[in-house]
Design an enzyme around this catalytic site. Structure first.
Site, mmCIF file in Angstrom:
data_model
loop_
_atom_site.group_PDB
_atom_site.id
_atom_site.type_symbol
_atom_site.label_atom_id
_atom_site.label_comp_id
_atom_site.label_asym_id
_atom_site.label_seq_id
_atom_site.Cartn_x
_atom_site.Cartn_y
_atom_site.Cartn_z
ATOM 1 N N ASP A 128 14.577 74.138 61.200
ATOM 2 C CA ASP A 128 13.401 73.318 60.876
ATOM 3 C C ASP A 128 12.509 74.026 59.874
ATOM 4 O OD1 ASP A 128 12.733 75.223 62.927
ATOM 5 O OD2 ASP A 128 10.861 74.145 63.264
ATOM 6 N N GLU A 223 11.658 75.861 65.703
ATOM 7 C CA GLU A 223 11.000 77.169 65.780
ATOM 8 C C GLU A 223 9.550 77.080 65.343
ATOM 9 O OE1 GLU A 223 9.884 81.282 64.168
ATOM 10 O OE2 GLU A 223 9.837 79.352 63.199
HETATM 11 ZN ZN LIG Z 1 10.828 81.051 60.069
#
Ligand SMILES: [Zn+2]
Length: 462
Positions: A128, A223
């Site tokens: 992401d 994340e």
């Molecule tokens: Zn990163």
């Protein structure tokens, strides 16, 4: 697969050569702009072209995560890229390629040593991208053989990437730099890590004479919104030691991160019609929220006034009206004692405000987010020491960088899987000025290839 460079002249000011780069890979890639002011064309560059082609494909998939979504992964674009990666791992010949029900893509590179007693080493990268800048419609621009001059952006003439403001750019002189086009972030954070790991897989599977123990690969979602390892099954990952590829310039090793808490302060006031506010005893929560912020020790304890190993209290969001106001904070410090001190500051202001205005109701909640991985890694520094050795073996000078933030490794290390973070060449992350040099990513591939060989000489602890 290697990208085929199609020479096609298009109109572009002040550049010697402009070409469109298209990919010959199975997934169709929109063209990327290539700027080459050097005017000469090199022949095959082997690994770096493969890396670049992958990276260009990955950044063009919109994988921005969403902190308001209730699904996991939080956005469909992440699944799209994860499926591409799953297919690519299978095509490269990796073993045990699998996507878990939560979207984690895992695979194995089998040991090349019969009856290996070495530990299983895992490499992780997140698919992401950050929410801070637009992430849709990324148009990567390749600046071949960067000449050290300021870089301008085709889609935003006001934006300049200037070596005077960003001196690290000069370390990339002569290298091939990739930027976005000015409207979006690039997504090198962390698609550089993804491309590096995928190229490592190809490199190791194609060179069976390299001695290494079992290796696990894992691509993760979400994340950037702090949920990267929420649903990751460490048993299934089955690693003894791991590395995230999500760092900055070549040679960087991050084995310390912040300890992190979130705080939420709620102020309940008393709402009346303003006409009779004095008579009916209005207590304005919005006004008290302002007083709360003014009482914070901003000069010595805010992200914008601190650096290095100093921690901070950071108000991230405030919403409120007369009746009720809520303030959201993140608290950060490298030491647990420092983090506890920041909790006490928040609690102290709550108490002071409550005493000053007993008619209001002021409450405070804290939530633990992650811890400094250094607390655990200090007990066994081999994951860091071997990474340093691997970097020296590819002629890099390793250096430690304590991260003023967290990584997936912060939580993985706390859960029992030591996971330092290694460089992958990212610069200016989360911004339209993001850039990465292809040759720096290549150094990361070589470092990891060396690292798994070093680990194969270490006996696994049972
Ligand atoms: Zn990163």
């Amino acid at each position: 697969m290697v990208a085929a460079e199609v020479r096609r002249r298009i109109s572009w000011p002040k550049c010697a050569t402009v070409r469109l780069l298209t990919s010959a890979a199975t997934t169709p890639t929109p063209a990327a702009l290539v700027i080459d002011r050097s005017g000469y064309q090199r022949q095959s560059r082997g690994m770096s072209d493969t890396l670049l082609s992958r990276f260009l494909r990955y950044v063009q998939v919109d994988t921005q995560s969403s902190d308001t979504s209730s699904s996991f992964p939080s956005t469909p674009g992440q699944l799209e890229l994860l499926k591409m990666l799953q297919q690519e791992l299978a095509e490269l010949g990796a073993a045990d390629v699998r996507m878990t029900p939560h979207g984690y893509v895992m695979a194995t590179i089998p040991s090349t040593i019969p009856r290996s007693k070495g530990p299983t080493v895992a490499f992780l990268a997140h698919v992401d991208t950050a929410l801070d800048s637009p992430g849709q419609g990324v148009k990567p621009v390749v600046h071949r053989n960067y000449d050290g001059r300021p870089i301008r952006f085709v889609d935003n003439p006001r934006l300049v990437l200037d070596p005077t403001a960003c001196p690290e750019l000069l370390t990339a002189k002569g290298k091939d730099i990739v930027t976005a086009s000015g409207k979006t972030l690039l997504g090198a954070d962390d698609k550089a890590g993804v491309a590096i790991i995928m190229t490592l897989v190809e490199h190791l599977l194609g060179n069976q004479d390299l001695r290494h123990g079992p290796i696990r690969i894992c691509f993760t979602p979400d994340e950037e919104i702090g949920h990267g390892v929420d649903n990751l099954d460490l048993k299934e990952l089955g690693a003894d030691v791991a590395y995230t590829l999500d760092g900055g310039p070549p040679g960087e090793i991050c084995w310390e991160t912040f300890c992190a808490d979130a705080a939420e302060v709620t102020i309940e006031g008393i709402s009346t019609h303003p006409m009779e506010a004095r008579a009916k005893g209005m207590v304005n929560a919005a006004y008290l929220a302002g007083k709360f912020l003014a009482a914070l020790p901003r000069e010595r304890c805010a992200p914008e006034t601190t650096g290095g190993r100093e921690g901070f209290i950071h108000p991230t969001r405030i919403e409120g009206k007369v009746e009720r106001a809520t303030l959201h904070f993140i608290l950060r410090d490298f030491e647990l004692a420092g983090l506890a001190e920041k909790r006490r500051i928040i609690q102290g202001i709550c108490r002071g405000l409550q005493t000053a205005e007993p008619r209001a109701r002021i409450t405070c909640k804290f939530r633990k987010q992650y811890s400094n991985m250094g607390q655990w890694l200090r007990q066994d520094m081999r994951p860091v020491e071997l990474a340093r050795e691997a970097m020296r073996a590819v002629d890099l000078e390793p250096y430690d960088q304590a991260i003023r933030g967290g990584t997936d490794g912060s939580r993985l290390t706390e859960m029992g899987l030591p996971t330092p973070n290694l460089f992958c060449g990212e610069h200016n992350a989360h911004s339209p000025l993001e850039w990465v040099a292809v040759q720096d990513m290549e150094l990361a591939v070589k470092t990891c290839a060396k690292l798994v060989q070093l680990w194969s000489a270490v006996k696994r602890r049972r």
